[in-house]
Design a protein around this motif. Structure first.
Motif, short mmCIF file in Angstrom:
data_model
loop_
_atom_site.label_atom_id
_atom_site.label_comp_id
_atom_site.label_asym_id
_atom_site.label_seq_id
_atom_site.Cartn_x
_atom_site.Cartn_y
_atom_site.Cartn_z
N ALA A 182 4.22 -4.75 -33.36
CA ALA A 182 5.58 -4.41 -32.78
C ALA A 182 5.37 -3.27 -31.80
O ALA A 182 6.06 -3.04 -30.82
CB ALA A 182 6.48 -4.19 -33.71
N GLN A 183 4.68 -2.05 -31.93
CA GLN A 183 4.52 -1.00 -31.18
C GLN A 183 3.97 -1.46 -29.76
O GLN A 183 4.03 -0.87 -29.03
CB GLN A 183 3.53 0.14 -31.92
N ALA A 184 2.68 -2.35 -29.80
CA ALA A 184 2.40 -2.78 -28.80
C ALA A 184 3.42 -3.56 -27.65
O ALA A 184 3.35 -3.28 -26.61
CB ALA A 184 1.35 -4.09 -28.83
N MET A 185 4.53 -4.33 -28.48
CA MET A 185 5.47 -4.64 -27.59
C MET A 185 6.16 -3.71 -26.98
O MET A 185 6.80 -3.96 -25.71
CB MET A 185 6.45 -5.79 -28.35
N LYS A 186 6.39 -2.66 -27.50
CA LYS A 186 7.26 -1.42 -26.99
C LYS A 186 6.31 -1.01 -25.77
O LYS A 186 6.90 -0.60 -24.93
CB LYS A 186 7.49 -0.35 -28.14
N ARG A 187 5.26 -0.64 -25.99
CA ARG A 187 4.42 -0.36 -25.05
C ARG A 187 4.17 -1.19 -23.91
O ARG A 187 4.18 -0.73 -22.76
CB ARG A 187 2.88 -0.02 -25.40
N TRP A 188 4.27 -2.56 -23.94
CA TRP A 188 4.44 -3.62 -22.81
C TRP A 188 5.59 -3.58 -22.10
O TRP A 188 5.33 -3.22 -20.93
CB TRP A 188 4.43 -4.93 -23.56
N LEU A 189 6.75 -3.21 -22.77
CA LEU A 189 8.01 -2.90 -21.71
C LEU A 189 8.02 -1.78 -21.19
O LEU A 189 8.51 -1.68 -19.85
CB LEU A 189 9.22 -3.17 -22.76
N GLY A 190 7.44 -0.60 -21.79
CA GLY A 190 7.14 0.57 -20.92
C GLY A 190 6.46 0.60 -19.77
O GLY A 190 6.64 1.01 -18.66
N LYS A 191 5.00 -0.45 -20.12
CA LYS A 191 4.29 -0.28 -18.99
C LYS A 191 4.94 -1.21 -18.01
O LYS A 191 4.87 -0.80 -16.64
CB LYS A 191 2.98 -0.97 -19.33
N ALA A 192 5.89 -2.05 -18.31
CA ALA A 192 6.44 -2.93 -17.20
C ALA A 192 7.59 -2.30 -16.56
O ALA A 192 7.69 -2.43 -15.24
CB ALA A 192 6.90 -4.12 -18.04
N GLU A 193 8.11 -1.55 -17.08
CA GLU A 193 9.22 -0.42 -16.30
C GLU A 193 8.37 0.32 -15.22
O GLU A 193 8.85 0.57 -14.17
CB GLU A 193 9.75 0.35 -17.32
N THR A 194 7.54 1.02 -15.80
CA THR A 194 6.53 1.69 -14.84
C THR A 194 6.21 0.90 -13.79
O THR A 194 6.18 1.31 -12.58
CB THR A 194 5.38 2.46 -15.58
N ALA A 195 5.48 -0.08 -14.19
CA ALA A 195 4.86 -1.17 -13.03
C ALA A 195 5.87 -1.47 -11.81
O ALA A 195 5.79 -1.43 -10.64
CB ALA A 195 4.21 -2.27 -13.83
N LEU A 196 7.09 -2.03 -12.51
CA LEU A 196 8.06 -2.58 -11.65
C LEU A 196 8.68 -1.38 -10.87
O LEU A 196 9.12 -1.69 -9.63
CB LEU A 196 9.01 -3.34 -12.31
N GLY A 197 8.74 -0.31 -11.25
CA GLY A 197 9.12 0.87 -10.62
C GLY A 197 8.28 1.30 -9.47
O GLY A 197 8.76 1.56 -8.49
N ASN A 198 6.99 1.31 -9.91
CA ASN A 198 5.88 1.26 -8.56
C ASN A 198 5.96 0.46 -7.38
O ASN A 198 5.48 0.62 -6.47
CB ASN A 198 4.56 1.54 -9.10
N HIS A 199 6.17 -0.82 -7.98
CA HIS A 199 6.21 -1.94 -7.16
C HIS A 199 7.40 -2.50 -6.35
O HIS A 199 7.43 -3.44 -5.85
CB HIS A 199 5.47 -3.33 -7.73
N SER A 200 8.68 -2.09 -6.85
CA SER A 200 9.71 -2.52 -6.53
C SER A 200 10.10 -2.57 -4.89
O SER A 200 10.68 -3.44 -4.59
CB SER A 200 11.07 -1.53 -7.23
N ASP A 201 9.72 -1.54 -4.20
CA ASP A 201 9.81 -1.48 -2.83
C ASP A 201 9.14 -2.74 -2.44
O ASP A 201 9.55 -3.42 -1.15
CB ASP A 201 9.10 -0.35 -2.12
N ARG A 202 7.80 -3.22 -2.72
CA ARG A 202 6.96 -4.16 -2.08
C ARG A 202 7.75 -5.47 -2.55
O ARG A 202 7.69 -6.46 -1.71
CB ARG A 202 5.62 -4.19 -2.49
N LEU A 203 8.33 -5.64 -3.77
CA LEU A 203 8.84 -6.76 -3.96
C LEU A 203 10.08 -6.95 -3.34
O LEU A 203 10.63 -8.16 -2.95
CB LEU A 203 9.36 -6.96 -5.86
N ASN A 204 10.81 -5.92 -3.12
CA ASN A 204 11.76 -5.88 -2.23
C ASN A 204 11.56 -6.37 -0.94
O ASN A 204 12.61 -7.26 -0.27
CB ASN A 204 12.82 -4.79 -2.06
N ALA A 205 10.49 -5.99 -0.51
CA ALA A 205 10.21 -6.50 0.93
C ALA A 205 10.02 -7.71 1.16
O ALA A 205 10.37 -8.41 2.26
CB ALA A 205 8.76 -5.69 1.44
N ILE A 206 9.42 -8.64 0.26
CA ILE A 206 9.19 -9.93 0.37
C ILE A 206 10.44 -10.92 -0.14
O ILE A 206 9.96 -12.41 -0.29
CB ILE A 206 7.91 -10.41 0.04
N ASN A 207 11.37 -10.16 -0.72
CA ASN A 207 12.48 -11.17 -1.52
C ASN A 207 13.24 -11.99 -0.32
O ASN A 207 14.21 -11.22 0.25
CB ASN A 207 13.12 -10.20 -2.14
#
Length: 357
Positions: free
Chosen positions: A9-34
């Motif tokens: 279960a702790q790994a699942m929490k880390r998963w979503l925390g990592k995903a929040e950070t990764a998407l924050g870092n990539h949000s501009d590029r994702l927006n750019a091709i949307n």
């Protein structure tokens, strides 16, 4: 593969925390091709805010405060979970419900559906295995496809499906092996399958092919799956994963800037409905709008037999859609956002129509 595998279960929490950070870092590029289904440049922002809601729900609850669903009145219940905070499914169900209640846009809504469904086969288990991963991914992709009234290949739906099929193929060859090694192979295959599906999206949708880009939601889903792999296997994210994806170089412009504005608005809400009224609402929203997504929030009904639903639709004018929704129940968290304008999470919370953004 490193030996420090944590599939709990702790790994699942880390998963979503990592995903929040990764998407924050990539949000501009994702927006750019949307540019699909609407060229509004907000897929990265929507996915980030939705995943952030899921991650923060787990962070704020803390040990022993896993949200397990609904009471018999249909209200969200937060308290000591029967299975405890080590239950992988209970942890993801809590995160999924928070994401569903605060989902943004098509991509955020579909991710919420994915997360809620993925939790179901994992309830009662304290550790993820190859077989459970395959079951969770399969349940999630089926539910996401069925949530849309008019699902379209070449989107994040195709990426979810490819990841599920790849994980299932690996698991079927493991003869019930529940080792960390087998889980690692399934996670690797899921990410590889997702990447291949992302690359294929460009040829599956005419709008993407014309713009020479891959699907933004698909790339976001690929990032989320790689975060799962990273959190469980104790490995770094694969920095080269997105290399060469069309439209994803940092120097590429926001391609939707030169496209005509899309008319209309996105309406979202949460509402308790009987199964009949839910079917009626979906049918009538299909008649007046597009991108209709309806997904059940939680598994239980209230004392009147009503279930909570998350509703999403694109319509030319919000008023007929809002009147229709109100005629069938008492919605909460109604938001209306112009499709022509990227949503700023720091913007005025009420738009020109008087509805919450």
């Amino acid at each position: 593969m490193q030996t420090k595998v944590a599939a709990n279960a702790q790994a699942m929490k880390r998963w979503l925390g990592k995903a929040e950070t990764a998407l924050g870092n990539h949000s501009d590029r994702l927006n750019a091709i949307n540019i699909f289904p609407v060229a509004d440049g907000d897929t990265g922002t929507n996915l980030y805010l939705t995943v952030r809601a899921a991650a923060r729900a787990l962070h704020n609850n803390g040990p022993g405060q896993i949200n397990t669903g609904q009471t018999n009145t249909g209200q969200v219940s937060t308290g000591q979970a029967e299975a405890g905070p080590t239950d992988v499914g209970a942890v993801l169900a809590s995160a999924g419900q928070a994401a569903m209640e605060q989902a943004r846009g098509n991509s955020g809504t579909l991710f919420s559906v994915f997360l809620c469904a993925a939790a179901e086969p994992l309830v009662g288990h304290t550790r993820l295995t190859s077989t459970l991963l395959a079951a969770a991914l399969n349940r999630a992709q089926i539910r996401a496809w069925s949530a849309l009234s008019d699902p379209v290949p070449g989107t994040m739906l195709s990426v979810m499906e490819a990841a599920a099929r790849a994980a299932a193929a690996v698991d079927s060859g493991q003869n019930g092996d529940d080792s960390n090694h087998a889980l690692g192979l399934a996670l690797d295959a899921a990410v590889e399958g997702a990447l291949a599906a992302v690359i294929r999206t460009e040829g599956q949708l005419e709008a993407l092919q014309a713009a020479h880009v891959v699907d933004a939601g698909g790339v976001g889903m690929l990032l989320i799956l790689d975060c799962l792999r990273s959190a469980v296997l104790g490995q770094e994210l694969q920095s080269e994963l997105l290399d060469g994806l069309h439209g994803y170089d940092v120097q590429d412009p926001h391609i939707h800037n030169d496209m005509p504005d899309d008319d209309g608005v996105e309406v979202m809400c949460t509402i308790s409905l009987s199964p009949l009224n839910a079917a009626t609402l979906r049918q009538r929203l299909d008649e007046i709008g597009e991108s209709v997504i309806m997904s059940q929030v939680g598994a239980g009904s209230d004392t009147d037999g009503n279930y909570r639903w998350r509703v999403h639709v694109h319509v030319p004018d919000p008023d007929p859609a809002v009147r229709l929704i109100r005629s069938l129940g008492d919605p909460s968290h109604i938001t209306v956002s112009e499709l022509a304008l990227p949503r700023d999470p720091e913007a005025d919370p009420v738009n020109s129509n008087g509805y919450e953004r």
